[in-house]
Scaffold this active site. Structure first.
Site, PDB file in Angstrom:
ATOM      1  N   ASP A 190      -1.931   7.305  12.050  1.00  0.00           N
ATOM      2  CA  ASP A 190      -2.959   6.289  12.283  1.00  0.00           C
ATOM      3  C   ASP A 190      -3.293   6.097  13.752  1.00  0.00           C
ATOM      4  O   ASP A 190      -3.744   5.027  14.151  1.00  0.00           O
ATOM      5  CB  ASP A 190      -2.533   4.955  11.672  1.00  0.00           C
ATOM      6  N   CYS A 206      -4.131  -0.216  11.202  1.00  0.00           N
ATOM      7  CA  CYS A 206      -4.232  -1.074  10.017  1.00  0.00           C
ATOM      8  C   CYS A 206      -3.387  -2.330  10.203  1.00  0.00           C
ATOM      9  O   CYS A 206      -3.645  -3.360   9.593  1.00  0.00           O
ATOM     10  CB  CYS A 206      -3.836  -0.314   8.758  1.00  0.00           C
ATOM     11  N   CYS A 257      -9.313  25.521  20.303  1.00  0.00           N
ATOM     12  CA  CYS A 257      -9.546  26.685  19.441  1.00  0.00           C
ATOM     13  C   CYS A 257     -10.584  27.648  19.980  1.00  0.00           C
ATOM     14  O   CYS A 257     -10.818  28.707  19.386  1.00  0.00           O
ATOM     15  CB  CYS A 257      -9.944  26.234  18.034  1.00  0.00           C
ATOM     16  N   CYS A 259      -2.240 -13.316  20.751  1.00  0.00           N
ATOM     17  CA  CYS A 259      -2.878 -12.474  19.734  1.00  0.00           C
ATOM     18  C   CYS A 259      -1.865 -12.261  18.607  1.00  0.00           C
ATOM     19  O   CYS A 259      -0.911 -13.024  18.483  1.00  0.00           O
ATOM     20  CB  CYS A 259      -3.367 -11.145  20.314  1.00  0.00           C
ATOM     21  N   CYS A 292     -11.682  22.714  14.906  1.00  0.00           N
ATOM     22  CA  CYS A 292     -10.466  21.908  14.999  1.00  0.00           C
ATOM     23  C   CYS A 292     -10.854  20.458  15.282  1.00  0.00           C
ATOM     24  O   CYS A 292     -12.039  20.116  15.379  1.00  0.00           O
ATOM     25  CB  CYS A 292      -9.535  22.442  16.088  1.00  0.00           C
ATOM     26  N   ARG A 305       0.807  -1.227   0.000  1.00  0.00           N
ATOM     27  CA  ARG A 305       0.000   0.000   0.000  1.00  0.00           C
ATOM     28  C   ARG A 305       0.841   1.280   0.000  1.00  0.00           C
ATOM     29  O   ARG A 305       0.335   2.343  -0.356  1.00  0.00           O
ATOM     30  CB  ARG A 305      -0.937   0.003   1.212  1.00  0.00           C
TER      31      ARG A 305
END
Length: 493
Positions: free
Chosen positions: A178, A243, A329, A449, A226, A121
């Protein structure tokens, strides 16, 4: 030796020769980059650019003749400095198109090295660049396509100590990261520095894009909302999936990166950024002349959603404007909460531990080598928390699959886990025993995992459940990836 064998050998030698030439070219480009005089990151007024060169007229001709760009828009692009944070699946296509469009200065920030798993990618990187900093890999490729652009490398992680110093030297920022921690940091620093951010994300088959802190005449203070206006509080730590954990389809993240570049070109060429700094020259000031749409048309805040498997993949959602009490902001009721250059917060505390945080005591964790020697013992149960798709790709022999999504749903140990352990333990009927887990005394339950993150959370939940009080519960450091590298029998992906 047959002619076929000779032909195959010739092809192999030619391929090896081509690879060596590519590597030499890469090293020469890197040497040239490293030996070049250091480029100052302290920008005051950009170098005046009175006109395009003849080569640039030809190079950018197809976009120059469009009324949305024209000569004024192309000059704006040439005199603009854009920072791209994250040179991965989003940052690679974004950088490629902005460089090709003629943005004058591109800053590229990333601390990572190129890995094989990036290549499906991250389109600027190739096999020849594996092990090299992503920033240098990208600059080599970008400069080969357009040497007219000034490329500034930032081989570093963005943090609260350097974010403002780096961001304030650019006109526009593309957030191609990410993780929420970095997104909040980028947005907060951009608000302080008065910069616009084009932010995108992609996961699995979907993506989203939003522009924050954008100059507008429709909001008090002259800027749009913001990142904190949309998301005052970060998502729960357990719901944040990268991802690397959840997967992503290459074209999906590519689409979102291209859309970031498109949004950047629209913002720059329209003149919307010109209020952020004084014009560099009379020529740049003249770029506001007719020929582009200009920044005078305020657009309502919106967010773009992309769902690649939907019959209507693109949707736009109208968003609310700035929050008056936003701590970044706006004007919070408690002035002490206002984020300033001297009070940039600790984002680990705000967003929770990062993806590589250690949640368990070292005594409650085992290495893959330790667990590998335990496999097959009567009192050992291995539970894999990856989803069914990943478990189907590769798994440790004898392990039971209890996907992590089941653990997240109720915030407790799922019933599927107890059943998996009891079945593996060949225990008496738990209904007859009167208590789950009673027939599995002395068991060691090892939770696995993909990378050793979800397994820690699952193990912690089991440890805190009284039904597992007679068990030894551990997780596996490094997960299935570490298992593939050091034990074998499974594949790394």
């Amino acid at each position: 030796m047959s002619d076929t064998t000779n032909h195959q050998r010739i092809i192999a030698l030619e391929a090896e020769n081509a690879a060596l030439k590519a590597r030499i070219a890469s090293l020469e480009a890197r040497l040239q980059l490293n030996s070049a005089p250091p480029q100052s990151l302290t920008h005051t007024t950009p170098t005046a650019t009175p006109e395009l060169s003849a080569e640039e007229y030809l190079r950018y001709g197809r976009q120059l003749i469009m009324p949305q760009i024209g000569l004024p828009g192309q000059l704006r692009l040439k005199n603009t400095r854009v920072l791209i944070i994250g040179i991965g699946g989003l940052g690679c296509p974004a950088a490629s198109y902005l460089s090709s469009a003629g943005v004058g200065t591109l800053g590229l920030l990333d601390h990572d090295l190129v890995e094989l798993s990036n290549l499906h990618r991250q389109i600027l990187h190739t096999l020849a660049y594996i092990g090299r900093p992503k920033v240098l890999s990208a600059i080599d490729r970008l400069r080969a396509a357009n040497p007219n652009v000034t490329y500034i490398p930032h081989i570093t992680a963005l943090d609260k100590e350097n974010a403002l110093e780096i961001i304030q030297n650019y006109d526009l920022v593309l957030d191609c990261t990410d993780h929420p921690r970095v997104r909040y940091l980028v947005s907060d620093a951009a608000v302080i520095a008065g910069k616009t951010v084009v932010s995108a994300s992609a996961l699995k088959t979907e993506g989203q894009l939003v522009v924050v802190n954008k100059p507008t005449s429709s909001e008090e203070g002259g800027r749009g909302p913001c990142y904190r206006c949309y998301w005052p509080r970060p998502p729960p730590t357990e719901s944040v999936v990268s991802c690397g954990e959840g997967g992503v389809l290459g074209p999906v993240v590519g689409v979102m990166g291209v859309l970031q570049a498109l949004e950047a070109v629209k913002i720059i060429s329209s003149g919307a950024l010109e209020g952020q700094r004084a014009p560099a020259s009379a020529n740049e000031a003249a770029a506001g002349s007719p020929g582009t749409e200009g920044p005078s048309k305020p657009e309502p805040a919106s967010m773009l959603f992309f769902s690649s498997y939907s019959p209507t993949p693109f949707k736009t959602l109208r968003m609310k404007g700035r929050r008056a009490d936003c701590i970044s902001c706006g004007t919070p009721s408690d002035p002490a909460l206002k984020i300033t250059a001297s009070t940039i917060p600790d984002y680990d505390n705000f967003c929770g531990p990062g993806p590589d945080a250690v949640l368990l005591d070292p005594k409650d964790r085992r290495t893959v080598m330790e667990v590998g020697e335990m496999i097959g013992r009567e009192n050992v149960v291995v539970v894999d928390t990856r989803d069914e798709t990943q478990f189907g790709i590769t798994s440790v022999g004898g392990s039971r699959n209890v996907p992590f999504v089941l653990w997240q749903r109720g915030g407790k140990v799922p019933e599927e886990f107890w059943r998996a352990v009891e079945e593996e333990g060949n225990s008496a009927d738990p209904q007859e025993e009167g208590e789950k887990g009673k027939g599995t005394k002395g068991k060691e339950v090892v939770i696995l995992c993909r990378r050793g993150n979800d397994s820690q959370e699952a193990a912690k939940m089991v440890m805190e459940d009284p039904r597992a009080r007679d068990w030894k519960v551990t997780d596996v450091v490094g997960g299935i990836g570490e298992w593939a590298r050091k034990v074998g029998g499974v594949v790394e992906y």
